[in-house]
Design an enzyme around this catalytic site. Structure first.
Site, PDB file in Angstrom:
ATOM      1  N   ASN A 113      10.643  -0.036   9.424  1.00 14.56           N
ATOM      2  CA  ASN A 113      10.894   1.167   9.619  1.00 14.56           C
ATOM      3  C   ASN A 113       9.524   2.177   9.260  1.00 14.56           C
ATOM      4  O   ASN A 113       9.594   3.414   9.140  1.00 14.56           O
ATOM      5  CB  ASN A 113      11.947   1.687   8.566  1.00 14.56           C
ATOM      6  CG  ASN A 113      13.400   1.514   9.158  1.00 14.56           C
ATOM      7  OD1 ASN A 113      13.395   1.641  10.347  1.00 14.56           O
ATOM      8  ND2 ASN A 113      14.130   0.996   8.230  1.00 14.56           N
TER       9      ASN A 113
ATOM     10  N   HIS B 166       3.774   3.995  10.910  1.00 12.54           N
ATOM     11  CA  HIS B 166       2.631   3.624  11.293  1.00 12.54           C
ATOM     12  C   HIS B 166       2.217   2.563  11.588  1.00 12.54           C
ATOM     13  O   HIS B 166       1.519   1.992  12.722  1.00 12.54           O
ATOM     14  CB  HIS B 166       1.786   3.974   9.995  1.00 12.54           C
ATOM     15  CG  HIS B 166       1.774   5.244   9.279  1.00 12.54           C
ATOM     16  ND1 HIS B 166       1.052   6.376  10.017  1.00 12.54           N
ATOM     17  CD2 HIS B 166       2.622   5.636   8.388  1.00 12.54           C
ATOM     18  CE1 HIS B 166       1.512   7.206   9.247  1.00 12.54           C
ATOM     19  NE2 HIS B 166       2.423   7.139   8.405  1.00 12.54           N
TER      20      HIS B 166
ATOM     21  N   ASP C 202       4.897  -9.476   6.269  1.00 13.37           N
ATOM     22  CA  ASP C 202       4.829  -9.268   4.686  1.00 13.37           C
ATOM     23  C   ASP C 202       3.422  -9.404   4.301  1.00 13.37           C
ATOM     24  O   ASP C 202       2.674 -10.200   4.609  1.00 13.37           O
ATOM     25  CB  ASP C 202       6.043 -10.206   4.177  1.00 13.37           C
ATOM     26  CG  ASP C 202       6.461  -9.975   2.886  1.00 13.37           C
ATOM     27  OD1 ASP C 202       6.756  -8.404   2.619  1.00 13.37           O
ATOM     28  OD2 ASP C 202       6.511 -10.682   1.766  1.00 13.37           O
TER      29      ASP C 202
ATOM     30  N   TYR D 214      -2.962  -0.806  -3.183  1.00 20.61           N
ATOM     31  CA  TYR D 214      -4.053  -1.111  -4.020  1.00 20.61           C
ATOM     32  C   TYR D 214      -5.503  -0.755  -3.496  1.00 20.61           C
ATOM     33  O   TYR D 214      -6.439  -1.271  -4.218  1.00 20.61           O
ATOM     34  CB  TYR D 214      -4.085  -2.748  -4.361  1.00 20.61           C
ATOM     35  CG  TYR D 214      -2.539  -2.999  -4.858  1.00 20.61           C
ATOM     36  CD1 TYR D 214      -2.448  -3.067  -6.355  1.00 20.61           C
ATOM     37  CD2 TYR D 214      -1.474  -3.401  -4.318  1.00 20.61           C
ATOM     38  CE1 TYR D 214      -1.185  -3.480  -6.959  1.00 20.61           C
ATOM     39  CE2 TYR D 214      -0.371  -3.809  -4.749  1.00 20.61           C
ATOM     40  CZ  TYR D 214      -0.163  -3.795  -6.138  1.00 20.61           C
ATOM     41  OH  TYR D 214       1.019  -4.136  -6.819  1.00 20.61           O
TER      42      TYR D 214
ATOM     43  N   HIS E 291      -6.533  -7.542   6.329  1.00 16.60           N
ATOM     44  CA  HIS E 291      -5.655  -8.487   6.580  1.00 16.60           C
ATOM     45  C   HIS E 291      -4.531  -8.234   7.697  1.00 16.60           C
ATOM     46  O   HIS E 291      -4.456  -8.989   8.586  1.00 16.60           O
ATOM     47  CB  HIS E 291      -4.851  -8.824   5.294  1.00 16.60           C
ATOM     48  CG  HIS E 291      -4.535  -7.231   4.802  1.00 16.60           C
ATOM     49  ND1 HIS E 291      -5.486  -6.394   4.334  1.00 16.60           N
ATOM     50  CD2 HIS E 291      -3.272  -6.817   4.493  1.00 16.60           C
ATOM     51  CE1 HIS E 291      -4.811  -5.255   3.853  1.00 16.60           C
ATOM     52  NE2 HIS E 291      -3.582  -5.280   3.968  1.00 16.60           N
TER      53      HIS E 291
HETATM   54  P1  IMP Z   1       4.303  -4.754   3.001  1.00 17.41           P
HETATM   55  O1  IMP Z   1       4.942  -6.043   3.055  1.00 17.41           O
HETATM   56  O2  IMP Z   1       3.277  -4.206   4.186  1.00 17.41           O
HETATM   57  O3  IMP Z   1       5.478  -3.445   2.669  1.00 17.41           O
HETATM   58  O4  IMP Z   1       3.223  -4.406   1.817  1.00 17.41           O
HETATM   59  C1  IMP Z   1       3.652  -4.814   0.324  1.00 17.41           C
HETATM   60  C2  IMP Z   1       2.892  -4.326  -0.551  1.00 17.41           C
HETATM   61  O5  IMP Z   1       1.385  -4.719  -0.651  1.00 17.41           O
HETATM   62  C3  IMP Z   1       2.733  -2.650  -0.572  1.00 17.41           C
HETATM   63  O6  IMP Z   1       3.800  -1.962  -1.079  1.00 17.41           O
HETATM   64  C4  IMP Z   1       1.282  -2.551  -1.125  1.00 17.41           C
HETATM   65  O7  IMP Z   1       1.445  -2.148  -2.498  1.00 17.41           O
HETATM   66  C5  IMP Z   1       0.477  -3.613  -0.841  1.00 17.41           C
HETATM   67  N1  IMP Z   1      -0.124  -3.269   0.261  1.00 17.41           N
HETATM   68  C6  IMP Z   1       0.224  -3.845   1.733  1.00 17.41           C
HETATM   69  N2  IMP Z   1      -1.222  -3.563   2.495  1.00 17.41           N
HETATM   70  C7  IMP Z   1      -1.861  -2.924   1.707  1.00 17.41           C
HETATM   71  C8  IMP Z   1      -3.221  -2.432   2.021  1.00 17.41           C
HETATM   72  O8  IMP Z   1      -3.709  -2.380   3.159  1.00 17.41           O
HETATM   73  N3  IMP Z   1      -3.838  -1.665   0.991  1.00 17.41           N
HETATM   74  C9  IMP Z   1      -3.242  -1.860  -0.157  1.00 17.41           C
HETATM   75  N4  IMP Z   1      -2.155  -2.072  -0.501  1.00 17.41           N
HETATM   76  C10 IMP Z   1      -1.549  -2.769   0.426  1.00 17.41           C
END
Ligand code: IMP
Length: 193
Positions: A9, A12, A69, A151, A177
């Site tokens: 959801n 971006h 993820d 982070y 990443h």
């Molecule tokens: P998600 O799986 O993309 O929701 O990422 C899980 C968690 O990893 C997020 O809530 C952030 O705390 C961290 N995270 C993911 N991508 C980034 C990034 O590009 N920069 C900094 N923290 C990130």
């Protein structure tokens, strides 16, 4: 045009992938297919969680889909917070609290190496494909910069002197990443489509 559902959801993330697949694949988000429930992230690895989310959409909506993820893996912490990055300081914790906990846990550590890792699980015509992107770097002792999220203020990617939060967002989005995993995924889809 073939339609794919992105199990997110996050507007971006949706916008970014839509732009990369424009004219070739139509990408819908969870809201677009009427899915309003939170998909449980019960896996203990990034691969598992990405897969759980894509299979959830497949089973409930019978449609080609993908999910991602991401986690931050810190070597001195044995790879933590990893799959628990979003809830490191507790369920629903703010970015602020998660970063504070990380800095505290690393306070007396000299090895500051870490990486962000993104896994994408794609289900296409009943087959699952996985794509991974990583960016190596290190965790600094104090926050620097105000762009980005999560982070970013404490992570400096290898070969650079700025944190992700100090960097021009366009540069971060080229070397991150997520960008690397997404590029592999998009290249794969475009080679099929
Ligand atoms: P998600 O799986 O993309 O929701 O990422 C899980 C968690 O990893 C997020 O809530 C952030 O705390 C961290 N995270 C993911 N991508 C980034 C990034 O590009 N920069 C900094 N923290 C990130």
């Amino acid at each position: 045009m073939e339609k794919l559902v992105f199990a997110t959801n996050n507007p971006h993330k949706l916008q970014e992938v839509r732009a990369m697949l424009a004219g070739k694949f139509e990408v819908a988000g969870l809201k677009d297919i009427g899915c309003t429930e939170d998909i449980p992230e019960t896996g203990v690895t990034l691969d598992e969680n990405a897969s759980i989310k894509s299979h959830y959409v497949l089973h409930n909506y019978q449609i080609d889909c993908f999910a991602d993820d991401t986690g931050l893996e810190v070597d001195a912490l044995g790879g933590r917070p990893g799959v628990y990055s979003a809830r490191y300081a507790g369920e629903g914790a703010s970015y602020e609290k998660n970063v504070t906990k990380l800095l505290k846990e690393l306070a007396d550590k000299t090895d500051r190496t870490a990486r962000f890792r993104t896994v994408i699980s794609l289900i296409l015509n009943g087959n699952e494909y996985r794509f991974e992107g990583t960016v190596e770097g290190r965790i600094i002792k104090e926050r620097r910069g105000s762009s980005g999220f999560g982070y970013d203020p404490v992570f400096i990617p290898e070969g650079y002197s700025q944190t992700f939060a100090e960097m021009d967002p366009d540069l971060k989005n080229r070397i991150s990443h997520r960008a690397r995993a997404t590029q592999k995924f998009v290249d794969f889809l475009l080679s099929k489509g």
